[in-house]
Design an enzyme around this catalytic site. Structure first.
Site, PDB file in Angstrom:
ATOM      1  N   ARG A 224     -15.374 -34.243 -58.725  1.00 14.15           N
ATOM      2  CA  ARG A 224     -16.101 -34.409 -57.465  1.00 14.15           C
ATOM      3  C   ARG A 224     -15.092 -34.329 -56.317  1.00 14.15           C
ATOM      4  O   ARG A 224     -13.954 -34.802 -56.444  1.00 14.15           O
ATOM      5  CB  ARG A 224     -16.818 -35.764 -57.405  1.00 14.15           C
ATOM      6  CG  ARG A 224     -18.108 -35.809 -58.209  1.00 14.15           C
ATOM      7  CD  ARG A 224     -19.192 -34.907 -57.620  1.00 14.15           C
ATOM      8  NE  ARG A 224     -20.444 -34.917 -58.374  1.00 14.15           N
ATOM      9  CZ  ARG A 224     -20.816 -34.004 -59.266  1.00 14.15           C
ATOM     10  NH1 ARG A 224     -20.019 -32.997 -59.560  1.00 14.15           N
ATOM     11  NH2 ARG A 224     -21.988 -34.072 -59.848  1.00 14.15           N
ATOM     12  N   HIS A 272     -18.500 -24.698 -56.995  1.00 14.70           N
ATOM     13  CA  HIS A 272     -19.226 -25.635 -57.878  1.00 14.70           C
ATOM     14  C   HIS A 272     -19.898 -24.877 -59.038  1.00 14.70           C
ATOM     15  O   HIS A 272     -21.103 -24.996 -59.261  1.00 14.70           O
ATOM     16  CB  HIS A 272     -20.265 -26.451 -57.084  1.00 14.70           C
ATOM     17  CG  HIS A 272     -20.622 -27.746 -57.779  1.00 14.70           C
ATOM     18  ND1 HIS A 272     -20.887 -28.906 -57.111  1.00 14.70           N
ATOM     19  CD2 HIS A 272     -20.746 -28.053 -59.100  1.00 14.70           C
ATOM     20  CE1 HIS A 272     -21.172 -29.870 -57.977  1.00 14.70           C
ATOM     21  NE2 HIS A 272     -21.092 -29.371 -59.198  1.00 14.70           N
TER      22      HIS A 272
HETATM   23  P1  NAP Z   1     -18.582 -39.528 -68.356  1.00 14.07           P
HETATM   24  O1  NAP Z   1     -18.845 -39.169 -69.781  1.00 14.07           O
HETATM   25  O2  NAP Z   1     -19.362 -40.621 -67.727  1.00 14.07           O
HETATM   26  O3  NAP Z   1     -17.018 -39.871 -68.269  1.00 14.07           O
HETATM   27  C1  NAP Z   1     -16.449 -40.405 -67.130  1.00 14.07           C
HETATM   28  C2  NAP Z   1     -15.009 -40.784 -67.449  1.00 14.07           C
HETATM   29  O4  NAP Z   1     -14.407 -41.290 -66.246  1.00 14.07           O
HETATM   30  C3  NAP Z   1     -14.921 -41.900 -68.496  1.00 14.07           C
HETATM   31  O5  NAP Z   1     -13.835 -41.674 -69.350  1.00 14.07           O
HETATM   32  C4  NAP Z   1     -14.685 -43.143 -67.643  1.00 14.07           C
HETATM   33  O6  NAP Z   1     -13.978 -44.167 -68.284  1.00 14.07           O
HETATM   34  C5  NAP Z   1     -13.823 -42.555 -66.537  1.00 14.07           C
HETATM   35  N1  NAP Z   1     -13.855 -43.424 -65.365  1.00 14.07           N
HETATM   36  C6  NAP Z   1     -14.909 -43.771 -64.583  1.00 14.07           C
HETATM   37  N2  NAP Z   1     -14.531 -44.636 -63.624  1.00 14.07           N
HETATM   38  C7  NAP Z   1     -13.206 -44.843 -63.799  1.00 14.07           C
HETATM   39  C8  NAP Z   1     -12.247 -45.646 -63.142  1.00 14.07           C
HETATM   40  N3  NAP Z   1     -12.568 -46.416 -62.102  1.00 14.07           N
HETATM   41  N4  NAP Z   1     -10.977 -45.618 -63.592  1.00 14.07           N
HETATM   42  C9  NAP Z   1     -10.639 -44.858 -64.660  1.00 14.07           C
HETATM   43  N5  NAP Z   1     -11.504 -44.071 -65.341  1.00 14.07           N
HETATM   44  C10 NAP Z   1     -12.774 -44.067 -64.908  1.00 14.07           C
HETATM   45  O7  NAP Z   1     -18.737 -38.268 -67.411  1.00 14.07           O
HETATM   46  P2  NAP Z   1     -18.635 -36.708 -67.807  1.00 14.07           P
HETATM   47  O8  NAP Z   1     -19.883 -36.239 -68.412  1.00 14.07           O
HETATM   48  O9  NAP Z   1     -17.364 -36.501 -68.541  1.00 14.07           O
HETATM   49  O10 NAP Z   1     -18.553 -36.064 -66.346  1.00 14.07           O
HETATM   50  C11 NAP Z   1     -17.489 -36.387 -65.452  1.00 14.07           C
HETATM   51  C12 NAP Z   1     -17.816 -35.864 -64.065  1.00 14.07           C
HETATM   52  O11 NAP Z   1     -17.719 -34.441 -64.034  1.00 14.07           O
HETATM   53  C13 NAP Z   1     -19.258 -36.108 -63.600  1.00 14.07           C
HETATM   54  O12 NAP Z   1     -19.425 -37.423 -63.110  1.00 14.07           O
HETATM   55  C14 NAP Z   1     -19.411 -35.085 -62.499  1.00 14.07           C
HETATM   56  O13 NAP Z   1     -18.962 -35.657 -61.294  1.00 14.07           O
HETATM   57  C15 NAP Z   1     -18.438 -33.971 -62.915  1.00 14.07           C
HETATM   58  N6  NAP Z   1     -19.133 -32.713 -63.266  1.00 14.07           N
HETATM   59  C16 NAP Z   1     -18.856 -31.581 -62.562  1.00 14.07           C
HETATM   60  C17 NAP Z   1     -19.463 -30.382 -62.888  1.00 14.07           C
HETATM   61  C18 NAP Z   1     -19.117 -29.102 -62.165  1.00 14.07           C
HETATM   62  O14 NAP Z   1     -19.777 -28.072 -62.353  1.00 14.07           O
HETATM   63  N7  NAP Z   1     -18.100 -29.089 -61.336  1.00 14.07           N
HETATM   64  C19 NAP Z   1     -20.403 -30.336 -63.929  1.00 14.07           C
HETATM   65  C20 NAP Z   1     -20.690 -31.512 -64.616  1.00 14.07           C
HETATM   66  C21 NAP Z   1     -20.043 -32.704 -64.287  1.00 14.07           C
HETATM   67  P3  NAP Z   1     -14.621 -44.944 -69.545  1.00 14.07           P
HETATM   68  O15 NAP Z   1     -14.619 -43.915 -70.659  1.00 14.07           O
HETATM   69  O16 NAP Z   1     -13.684 -46.047 -69.796  1.00 14.07           O
HETATM   70  O17 NAP Z   1     -16.010 -45.346 -69.140  1.00 14.07           O
END
Ligand code: NAP
Length: 309
Positions: A224, A272
């Site tokens: 993000r 994006h």
């Molecule tokens: P997810 O499964 O919820 O994983 C989020 C990760 O971030 C987890 O490992 C979490 O830790 C960690 N995290 C959250 N808050 C934190 C903090 N304060 N300090 C340290 N680590 C933290 O999410 P995901 O499915 O992998 O997706 C990640 C992000 O990618 C989405 O939220 C979205 O913003 C982005 N995204 C972008 C696109 C694009 O096209 N550009 C597409 C899809 C998603 P824990 O494991 O300990 O909970």
């Protein structure tokens, strides 16, 4: 009695109109998928942040709101949404993200730009190092970060990961919590941000943390826009502390035409497109979650409102 499922993301209907009913049938569910309904009769809402629906108060019998997006920062603070909220973890989306991350990592690792754009026909036989000599750090080890880490590890990159809670993932050095951030970033050559946007992760890459990276490090941000302090990044690019930034997400999207990222020679903007939800696989994820809910099994990918993701 068939379930009533409101598809509240009308702009995406063409992609889902065949896949969703098919996936629901495959899951053994009898359901009517509708684009409009009396809210009091809706069992499930399928949602995207672009949807006009903002007030969930009248959805009194709705058992869950199922987002088609992985990131939920635009909906998680909606106080009318008291129903369980699930985010999207879609195998198709994950596959796309892994391809984007690996492609852009290899571009920088191999120094491809030097040979693709070489107007002066310079014969520079400098060979790039091996992947095993290029430390990569991934901030976020969730569905996407862990998959990207696995793919890069398979190519021999030494990968360090950082998450909120401690993790043990084979082949990775893992750090966690605010205390672990400096150790995760120190000396990294490629940094990939796959964190959700929350108050804790905003500006996680700032003047201080960018200073911990190896000199000339490359940033890839498909997470993000708000994860990075834009001014600090531009300053670090100008001093050479950061060698290049490939950015897919921005604080304002579309990125305004006069934003300095567009013209900066060390910034690549992708609009994006790192990873889209794929209707064929996402429809199955939605159907499986509805099936679970109907059989009393716990919902998958439930958003924790307090954590914000
Ligand atoms: P997810 O499964 O919820 O994983 C989020 C990760 O971030 C987890 O490992 C979490 O830790 C960690 N995290 C959250 N808050 C934190 C903090 N304060 N300090 C340290 N680590 C933290 O999410 P995901 O499915 O992998 O997706 C990640 C992000 O990618 C989405 O939220 C979205 O913003 C982005 N995204 C972008 C696109 C694009 O096209 N550009 C597409 C899809 C998603 P824990 O494991 O300990 O909970």
């Amino acid at each position: 009695m068939p379930l009533t499922i409101l598809f509240a993301a009308p702009s995406l209907w063409d992609e889902y109109r065949d896949h969703l009913p098919a996936a629901l049938r495959e899951a053994g569910l009898e359901a009517n998928v509708v684009l409009d309904a009396d809210p009091a009769r809706v069992d499930y809402v399928i949602y995207a942040p672009s949807a006009p629906l903002q007030d969930f108060t009248p959805f009194t019998r709705t058992k869950a709101v199922l987002s088609l997006w992985a990131g939920v920062e635009r909906i998680v603070g909606n106080e009318t949404l008291t129903q369980p909220l699930c985010r999207m973890v879609d195998p198709g989306l994950t596959e796309g993200m892994v391809e984007w991350v690996v492609g852009h990592s290899l571009r920088h690792h191999l120094g491809m730009d030097r040979h693709i754009v070489n107007p002066d026909h310079i014969w520079d036989p400098t060979c790039p190092p091996l992947a095993r000599e290029r430390p990569v750090t991934i901030l976020g080890l969730g569905a996407l970060g862990a998959a990207a880490a696995q793919a890069l590890t398979a190519l021999n990159f030494p990968v360090t990961g950082w998450s909120r809670t401690p993790k043990q993932i084979g082949g990775l050095r893992c750090h966690s919590g605010q205390d672990g951030l400096q150790a995760a970033l120190t000396g990294a050559h490629i940094v990939i941000t796959l964190l959700p946007r929350t108050p804790e992760t905003e500006n996680i890459l700032n003047a201080t943390s960018l200073g911990w990276l190896g000199r000339g490090a490359v940033i890839l941000n498909p997470g993000r826009g708000a994860l990075i302090d834009d001014k600090a990044l531009l300053a670090a690019l100008n001093t050479g502390q950061v060698g290049h930034a490939t950015l897919d997400v921005f604080r304002t999207e579309p990125l305004p035409p006069d934003h300095p990222f567009w013209s900066h020679p060390k910034v690549t903007v992708t609009p994006h497109i790192a990873a889209d939800t794929r209707a064929v696989t996402a429809a199955r994820v939605v159907a499986e979650n509805i099936r679970r809910s109907e059989t009393g099994a716990p919902l998958l990918h439930l958003v924790d409102r307090a954590r914000g993701y």
